[in-house]
Design an enzyme around this catalytic site. Sequence first.
Site, mmCIF file in Angstrom:
data_model
loop_
_atom_site.group_PDB
_atom_site.id
_atom_site.type_symbol
_atom_site.label_atom_id
_atom_site.label_comp_id
_atom_site.label_asym_id
_atom_site.label_seq_id
_atom_site.Cartn_x
_atom_site.Cartn_y
_atom_site.Cartn_z
ATOM 1 C CG ASP A 17 -1.684 1.229 1.428
ATOM 2 O OD1 ASP A 17 -2.382 1.632 0.479
ATOM 3 O OD2 ASP A 17 -1.609 1.825 2.523
ATOM 4 C CE LYS A 199 -5.314 -1.076 -1.379
ATOM 5 N NZ LYS A 199 -4.376 -0.416 -0.449
#
Length: 272
Positions: A17, A199
């Site tokens: 991230d 994700k």
Amino acid sequence: MSETPPPARTIRLVAVDMDGTFLSPEKSYDGARFARIRQTMRDRGITFVVASGNQYWQLAGFFPDHPDNYYLAENGAFIVGPDGELRVSMLADATVSTLLDIFDDGLTIDPVLCGHHSAYASATVDPRVLPKLQHHYTRFELVDDLRAVTDGVLKFTAVSPTGDLADGLARLIAEAPADVAVVSPGNDFLDINRVDVNKGEALAWLGAQLGIATADMVAFGDGQNDIEMLQTVGLGVAMANAMDAVHEVADDKTHSNADSGVLTYLENLLGL
């Protein structure tokens, strides 16, 4: 925090991230230090993936010297590889219309349409949110009517001018269509993606294309939109500054983003 490498394992992919994880609070990282790590990963055949709720063009701008990265932008709705687009997952037109109805009905947070080619906000957006939008969106337009946007919509982002998202989050969760999920990346934004796109799902999809098992992946995150990713991979690592819910699903933890926790953990993992 982890100061020693975890037990030996096969590592074929590393996913990070960005905000609150890879990037410092000043939205930067140690380029020389990362370049050394990245070259070691190349030498060992390890794929590097940037997995973020942010826009692809903004993400790619952080890595001008690393054209072989992969990107899971917009929480996985837009997947881009070194040779171009790999997957685009749009919201249904009816869903976009319903969400705009909710925002028009007295919601005190401003919507952003995250499109395939640009991001779009209303020309009447609260001026206090403009600096946030200009930071997060390299391609960004103010428009008179969001309903007139013809670009395909990858996701909605909701932005608070005051930082208070609680009321907006509660209403969106209660009233949003069943085909979307509302999550917090951990800042002044809410993300609204297709319920089947996140994700973790995107990483599993990319792994299938590249012939990489999720068990051979490592991922780092701090926010609610990182939970599925950390649950999907073989080794999920939470930042010291991560939400409690992220720590609960992580396999390990590292230092905060302010202390370059991702770089330190990767150096340990790779034996650098």
